[in-house]
Motif scaffolding. Structure first.
Motif, PDB file in Angstrom:
ATOM      1  N   PHE A  92       0.857  -1.176   0.000  1.00 54.55           N
ATOM      2  CA  PHE A  92       0.000   0.000   0.000  1.00 54.55           C
ATOM      3  C   PHE A  92       0.896   1.230   0.000  1.00 54.55           C
ATOM      4  N   ASP A  93       0.476   2.217  -0.847  1.00 51.33           N
ATOM      5  CA  ASP A  93       1.280   3.454  -0.870  1.00 51.33           C
ATOM      6  C   ASP A  93       0.968   4.286   0.353  1.00 51.33           C
ATOM      7  N   ALA A  94       1.580   5.461   0.428  1.00 53.13           N
ATOM      8  CA  ALA A  94       1.430   6.310   1.606  1.00 53.13           C
ATOM      9  C   ALA A  94       0.002   6.786   1.789  1.00 53.13           C
ATOM     10  N   ASP A  95      -0.800   6.763   0.734  1.00 50.67           N
ATOM     11  CA  ASP A  95      -2.204   7.177   0.855  1.00 50.67           C
ATOM     12  C   ASP A  95      -3.123   6.026   1.225  1.00 50.67           C
ATOM     13  N   ALA A 124       2.122   1.855  11.125  1.00 50.73           N
ATOM     14  CA  ALA A 124       3.210   1.351  10.288  1.00 50.73           C
ATOM     15  C   ALA A 124       3.894   2.479   9.530  1.00 50.73           C
ATOM     16  N   LEU A 125       3.108   3.462   9.070  1.00 50.44           N
ATOM     17  CA  LEU A 125       3.725   4.613   8.413  1.00 50.44           C
ATOM     18  C   LEU A 125       4.634   5.371   9.357  1.00 50.44           C
ATOM     19  N   ASP A 126       4.307   5.349  10.646  1.00 44.69           N
ATOM     20  CA  ASP A 126       5.161   6.026  11.627  1.00 44.69           C
ATOM     21  C   ASP A 126       6.423   5.239  11.945  1.00 44.69           C
ATOM     22  N   GLY A 127       6.530   4.042  11.367  1.00 44.71           N
ATOM     23  CA  GLY A 127       7.769   3.288  11.549  1.00 44.71           C
ATOM     24  C   GLY A 127       7.659   2.073  12.432  1.00 44.71           C
ATOM     25  N   PRO A 147       6.794  -0.667   7.423  1.00 39.99           N
ATOM     26  CA  PRO A 147       6.981   0.445   6.472  1.00 39.99           C
ATOM     27  C   PRO A 147       8.020   0.099   5.401  1.00 39.99           C
ATOM     28  N   LEU A 148       7.845   0.640   4.204  1.00 37.70           N
ATOM     29  CA  LEU A 148       8.799   0.478   3.107  1.00 37.70           C
ATOM     30  C   LEU A 148       9.461   1.825   2.869  1.00 37.70           C
ATOM     31  N   ARG A 149      10.770   1.880   2.976  1.00 36.50           N
ATOM     32  CA  ARG A 149      11.521   3.135   2.828  1.00 36.50           C
ATOM     33  C   ARG A 149      12.506   3.002   1.664  1.00 36.50           C
ATOM     34  N   PHE A 150      12.861   4.191   1.125  1.00 39.73           N
ATOM     35  CA  PHE A 150      13.946   4.218   0.138  1.00 39.73           C
ATOM     36  C   PHE A 150      14.720   5.513   0.348  1.00 39.73           C
ATOM     37  N   VAL A 161       7.607   5.320   1.725  1.00 40.17           N
ATOM     38  CA  VAL A 161       6.805   5.418   0.506  1.00 40.17           C
ATOM     39  C   VAL A 161       5.558   4.557   0.564  1.00 40.17           C
ATOM     40  N   GLY A 162       5.452   3.701   1.596  1.00 37.69           N
ATOM     41  CA  GLY A 162       4.270   2.852   1.699  1.00 37.69           C
ATOM     42  C   GLY A 162       4.440   1.830   2.815  1.00 37.69           C
ATOM     43  N   VAL A 163       3.509   0.870   2.799  1.00 37.07           N
ATOM     44  CA  VAL A 163       3.497  -0.168   3.843  1.00 37.07           C
ATOM     45  C   VAL A 163       3.405  -1.524   3.167  1.00 37.07           C
ATOM     46  N   LEU A 164       4.284  -2.425   3.590  1.00 40.68           N
ATOM     47  CA  LEU A 164       4.248  -3.804   3.142  1.00 40.68           C
ATOM     48  C   LEU A 164       3.407  -4.635   4.129  1.00 40.68           C
TER      49      LEU A 164
END
Length: 509
Positions: A92-95, A124-127, A147-150, A161-164
């Motif tokens: 899922f993306d950040a939205d 999850a978006l908060d880490g 969370p998925l980061r780059f 950038v999103g959540v796995l």
């Protein structure tokens, strides 16, 4: 309910509690290990996806888009790599919009079960990585949201950038736990049944000696044979100690019953003599002696003597019965030197041709019953006079030795034979009557002496040598003093050893 049954039930209950605790702990440990392995597998899947995404040099939309899945299959590791695995993946993306999912999820109930939860998505978006369990029909699914980061080269920092969402079916784990639960339950029941059977056998074997003891005791009671004893088990355990104790009890009961029989026989014998004499005098009076003043006076005098003898015997028996019942005596200060002089004055008219004198006379005060102590001293004095031939000497003495007042009565009479010494303490026991020049009594006087002295916390010692006389010593404590050595308290001029102390019972009036 018998003790055997109660012990078996207690043993099985305790074993059941222990087994339940063990099985519960084992089940929880296995369940925790299996869940931990699933969680590790989920974390590994997230790490694999993150690494593949980082190495792909694509955007999340390009890496996880469904229209590029065929191209992603050529890379390692794309989302489609999980199609044949037990992991389900969604991105899922950040939205919160679904970007892509692994083909093994499909569009049915599983996809509905893995619907995005907004609260967990926000965390999850908060880490924060979160692992939870969701229901999928009769099967549970374990999922991890991470969370998925780059690394953004423009801002030179990592951006989320999103959540796995990586999930795994718990069907295998549930099946394994269900089998474990059934195995532990069935095994526990079997073990409890075996424990109940074994416990019943063990308690039966343990109580078999007790049953034998009870049966032997019952047979002894039915047969009224106290001479029988219970066989002592060879093992040095509690049952052996119990058997020895029961045998000691039987021996004590046998001794008491035999003593009671002898006592009743002796009392009957002693009562028969005066009663027979009185009956004879009454028959003489009935045949006409009442008209002869001389015969009448002789018969009345004989009956008075026999009645007085009966009264003395009954009083002595009453005193001994009260002593056996533990009746408390008076506790008053008693001046023994004054008591010794009074006893000497009362014994002089009874001495006849026996010389009565006072030896050592110390001053001593004890706490006790003055009348009872005087009675005991009179009994010893009369006993000595009766067993001392004319011309002999009876000496009354009072000394203090090691915190005890020693009232001694020594005579130069016939003495006591060694075979009689162990028995002179028994009631109604009388030594050789031919050595008593004054007839003797019922054999209760020295029993009274012993009971009176022991009631005052003292002891009676006797030393005697045939042909040389005897020495009886009453030891009365002056105060609370430690125990004394019997040999040290014997008269210093006595060459005979102490033969014992206890119920002194030589014949006297």
């Amino acid at each position: 309910m018998s003790i055997r049954t109660r012990l078996t039930l207690s043993y099985v209950s305790f074993f059941a509690i222990a087994l339940l605790t063990l099985h519960t702990g084992l089940y929880l440990i296995v369940r925790g290990v299996l869940l931990n392995s699933v969680d590790n597998e989920l974390r590994l899947g997230v790490e694999v996806l993150r690494r593949g995404f980082a190495e792909s040099n694509q955007t999340p939309y390009g890496y996880f888009r469904d229209d590029q899945l065929r191209a992603i299959l050529l890379r390692q590791p794309p989302v489609r790599d999980f199609e044949a695995t037990s992991l389900y993946v969604q991105f899922f993306d950040a939205d919160g919009d679904l970007v892509g999912r692994s083909p093994n999820i499909g569009e049915g109930d599983l996809a509905a079960a893995l619907t995005l939860d907004e609260q967990r998505f926000a965390r999850a978006l908060d880490g924060a990585e979160q692992i939870t369990t969701v229901a999928y029909g009769n099967v549970q699914i374990r999922e991890l949201m991470a969370p998925l980061r780059f690394f953004n080269p423009v801002t030179r920092r990592e951006e989320t950038v999103g959540v796995l969402q990586v999930a795994r079916s718990m069907a295998e784990i549930q099946y394994a736990l269900r089998l474990l639960f059934y195995a532990l339950t069935v095994g526990g029941v079997v073990v409890l049944l075996a424990a109940a059977r074994g416990g019943a056998w063990l308690t039966r074997a343990a109580f078999r000696p007790i049953d034998e003891i009870a049966q032997t005791a019952q047979s002894i009671v039915r047969a009224e044979d106290l001479s029988r004893r219970i066989p002592v088990p060879p093992a040095a355990d509690e049952l052996q100690r119990l058997t020895i104790t029961v045998n000691d009890l039987l021996a004590r009961l046998e001794e008491l019953f035999n003593h009671q029989r002898r006592f009743i026989a002796d009392v009957s014998h002693e009562l028969r003599t005066p009663l027979t004499a009185m009956q004879g005098n009454l028959e003489v009076l009935a045949r006409g002696a009442a008209r002869d003043p001389q015969l009448l006076n002789e018969s009345l005098d004989d009956m008075r003597r026999e009645v007085a003898r009966l009264i003395r015997m009954v009083n002595d028996l009453l005193l001994l019965a009260r002593s056996d019942a533990g009746i408390q005596i008076r506790r008053d200060p008693v001046e023994l030197d004054t008591l010794l002089l009074e006893t000497h004055r009362e014994l002089r008219p009874l001495a006849g041709q026996v010389q009565l004198r006072i030896g050592e006379e110390d001053q001593a005060v004890v706490i006790g019953d003055r009348d009872r102590i005087k009675q005991a001293l009179l009994n010893l004095g009369i006993n000595a006079i009766q067993h001392t031939p004319p011309g002999g000497v009876v000496t009354l003495s009072l000394t203090i030795r090691d915190g005890h007042a020693a009232l001694s009565v020594a005579d130069t009479g016939y003495g006591i034979a060694p075979q009689d010494l162990p028995h002179i303490f028994e009631r109604f026991y009388r030594a050789d009557q031919s050595r008593c020049h004054n007839g003797g009594g019922a054999g209760l006087g020295l029993s009274i002496v012993r009971s009176v002295v022991e009631a005052h916390g003292g002891k009676v010692l006797v030393s005697s040598e045939p042909g040389k006389g005897s020495v009886f010593t009453m030891l009365l404590p002056l105060d609370s003093q430690p125990e004394v050595n019997d040999a040290e308290l014997l008269p210093p001029d006595s060459e005979a050893e102490a033969a014992g102390y206890g119920m002194l019972n030589r014949s006297m009036e």
